[in-house]
Design an enzyme around this catalytic site. Structure first.
Site, mmCIF file in Angstrom:
data_model
loop_
_atom_site.group_PDB
_atom_site.id
_atom_site.type_symbol
_atom_site.label_atom_id
_atom_site.label_comp_id
_atom_site.label_asym_id
_atom_site.label_seq_id
_atom_site.Cartn_x
_atom_site.Cartn_y
_atom_site.Cartn_z
ATOM 1 N N THR A 169 1.046 -1.160 -0.389
ATOM 2 C CA THR A 169 -0.161 -0.059 0.186
ATOM 3 C C THR A 169 0.598 1.370 0.000
ATOM 4 O O THR A 169 1.709 0.797 0.241
ATOM 5 C CB THR A 169 -0.830 0.049 1.629
ATOM 6 O OG1 THR A 169 -1.794 -1.467 1.664
ATOM 7 C CG2 THR A 169 -2.177 1.056 0.781
ATOM 8 N N ARG A 197 -10.695 -10.502 -2.689
ATOM 9 C CA ARG A 197 -11.497 -9.984 -1.582
ATOM 10 C C ARG A 197 -10.874 -8.348 -1.918
ATOM 11 O O ARG A 197 -9.936 -8.096 -2.769
ATOM 12 C CB ARG A 197 -9.488 -10.862 -0.525
ATOM 13 C CG ARG A 197 -9.161 -10.239 0.392
ATOM 14 C CD ARG A 197 -8.133 -9.194 0.635
ATOM 15 N NE ARG A 197 -7.601 -8.286 1.767
ATOM 16 C CZ ARG A 197 -6.587 -7.823 1.873
ATOM 17 N NH1 ARG A 197 -6.424 -6.762 0.821
ATOM 18 N NH2 ARG A 197 -6.514 -7.350 3.276
ATOM 19 N N VAL A 198 -11.566 -7.615 -0.583
ATOM 20 C CA VAL A 198 -11.214 -6.508 -0.711
ATOM 21 C C VAL A 198 -10.552 -5.856 0.939
ATOM 22 O O VAL A 198 -10.980 -6.178 1.722
ATOM 23 C CB VAL A 198 -12.859 -5.609 -0.802
ATOM 24 C CG1 VAL A 198 -12.182 -4.561 -0.637
ATOM 25 C CG2 VAL A 198 -12.979 -6.048 -2.241
ATOM 26 N N THR A 220 -1.880 1.455 6.769
ATOM 27 C CA THR A 220 -1.342 0.444 5.741
ATOM 28 C C THR A 220 -0.719 -0.410 6.528
ATOM 29 O O THR A 220 -0.536 0.086 7.496
ATOM 30 C CB THR A 220 0.236 1.281 5.067
ATOM 31 O OG1 THR A 220 1.174 -0.151 5.092
ATOM 32 C CG2 THR A 220 0.912 1.998 5.809
ATOM 33 N N GLY A 221 -0.849 -1.336 5.981
ATOM 34 C CA GLY A 221 -0.421 -2.800 7.044
ATOM 35 C C GLY A 221 -1.538 -3.677 6.809
ATOM 36 O O GLY A 221 -1.946 -3.325 5.426
ATOM 37 N N HIS A 222 -1.536 -4.781 7.440
ATOM 38 C CA HIS A 222 -2.717 -6.362 6.943
ATOM 39 C C HIS A 222 -3.744 -5.789 6.938
ATOM 40 O O HIS A 222 -4.649 -5.017 8.202
ATOM 41 C CB HIS A 222 -2.827 -6.952 8.385
ATOM 42 C CG HIS A 222 -3.345 -8.375 7.973
ATOM 43 N ND1 HIS A 222 -3.968 -9.092 9.296
ATOM 44 C CD2 HIS A 222 -3.440 -9.036 7.421
ATOM 45 C CE1 HIS A 222 -4.669 -10.412 8.785
ATOM 46 N NE2 HIS A 222 -4.286 -10.401 6.909
#
Ligand code: GLY
Length: 308
Positions: A169, A197-198, A220-222
């Site tokens: 991201t 998948r979103v 940003t991240g999981h």
């Protein structure tokens, strides 16, 4: 009021071979966004320009260079938000679009909706003349190799996020000279994600949020972790309760780590021009332009300065 722009190129365990290009990429994006602000552009124009610069750079997981899904295809998500009006536009699972952030802006400005997805988003892009590119043009050599290594979804997601190896991201936040804030976030999501998948990035309050009374955030991240804690809005809730931008970011990221074991990062700007770039992963490339100074970093607690 002096303008501020902060960008990130994704929070993850950036490997050595991508460290320098990631830092150079965020610095270039920060320069692109701040030059819009310095020539009188709005915060919205600036975050769009900064994110477009990173979508065009194959070092980052957005636009060109995006990660591939379980079918080996690119599916892109993006959001943009205007802190003056709370207007927001987003797209999810779009294909063949090099700059999803600009499509998200068109959703915000040319429709009465907040998000368009998949075929509908692509049809809308076509109807307003947004250029499409051959899907293969968005795939980088780095991503082709990584995808081959992690073809299995379970292996890919679990390994990549446990060890923070997933490319993640890009995003930007800005404050303009009129006191308006804006945010934008764009991503290819998780490598080997299920088709359709979103993640968090296009979801308002999760991948980004902007409100002139509180500030602007890009996360940003999981993605699944960020969605569970509505990270962007959580950071601004702490600001609402009187925390500084930096403390609010740290508290929210710690909560995400403790509560759902998710790693990530955020860039934030306040209406008074305070800003922060915070992350719980090993590295996050970020850059900020404040007055005539360019700040940047990659490692925890690193804050370096360069000429604008
Ligand atoms: N943070 C991007 C994603 O998980 O989709």
């Amino acid at each position: 009021m002096s303008s501020v722009l902060v960008v990130h190129g994704g929070a993850w365990a950036i490997p050595e071979e991508l460290a320098r290009p990631s830092v150079e990429g965020v610095k270039a994006a920060a320069r692109a966004g701040s030059s819009v602000l310095r020539s009188g552009g709005s915060a919205l124009d600036a975050v769009e320009a900064a994110v477009r610069a990173m979508e065009d750079n194959t070092v980052f997981n957005a636009g060109h260079g995006a990660t591939l899904n379980a079918d080996g295809k690119v599916e892109l998500d993006a959001i943009i938000m205007d802190g003056k009006t709370l207007a927001s536009g987003a797209v999810s699972s779009v294909k063949n679009i090099a700059n999803p952030v600009s499509l998200a802006r068109a959703v915000m400005e040319k429709t009465s909706h907040v998000m368009l997805t998949d075929t509908g988003a692509n049809l809308f892009a076509e109807s307003i003349g947004i250029r499409t590119v051959p899907a293969d043009e968005l795939v980088s050599d780095f991503e082709k190799k990584e995808w081959e290594k992690h073809k299995n979804y379970v292996t890919g997601v679990i390994e990549d996020f446990s060890f923070q190896r997933d490319h993640d991201t890009v995003g930007a936040v800005a404050l303009d000279s009129s006191g308006n804030v804006a945010c934008a976030t764009s991503t290819g999501g998780i490598r080997n994600k299920m088709v359709g998948r979103v993640g968090d990035s296009p979801v308002i309050g999760c991948g980004g949020y902007a409100d002139n009374s509180l500030g602007a955030v890009s996360c940003t991240g999981h993605g699944e972790s960020i969605l569970k804690v509505t990270l962007a809005r959580l950071i601004l809730s702490h600001v609402e309760q009187g925390k500084s931008i930096a403390d609010a970011s740290k508290l929210a990221l710690k909560y995400m780590s403790d509560r759902v074991q998710g790693g990530g990062g955020a860039v934030v700007v306040s209406p008074s021009g305070q800003w922060a770039a915070t992350f719980t992963t090993q590295r996050m490339a970020w850059a900020a332009v404040e007055r005539d100074e360019l700040w940047y970093g990659l490692e925890q607690n690193e804050r370096l300065k360069d000429q604008l």
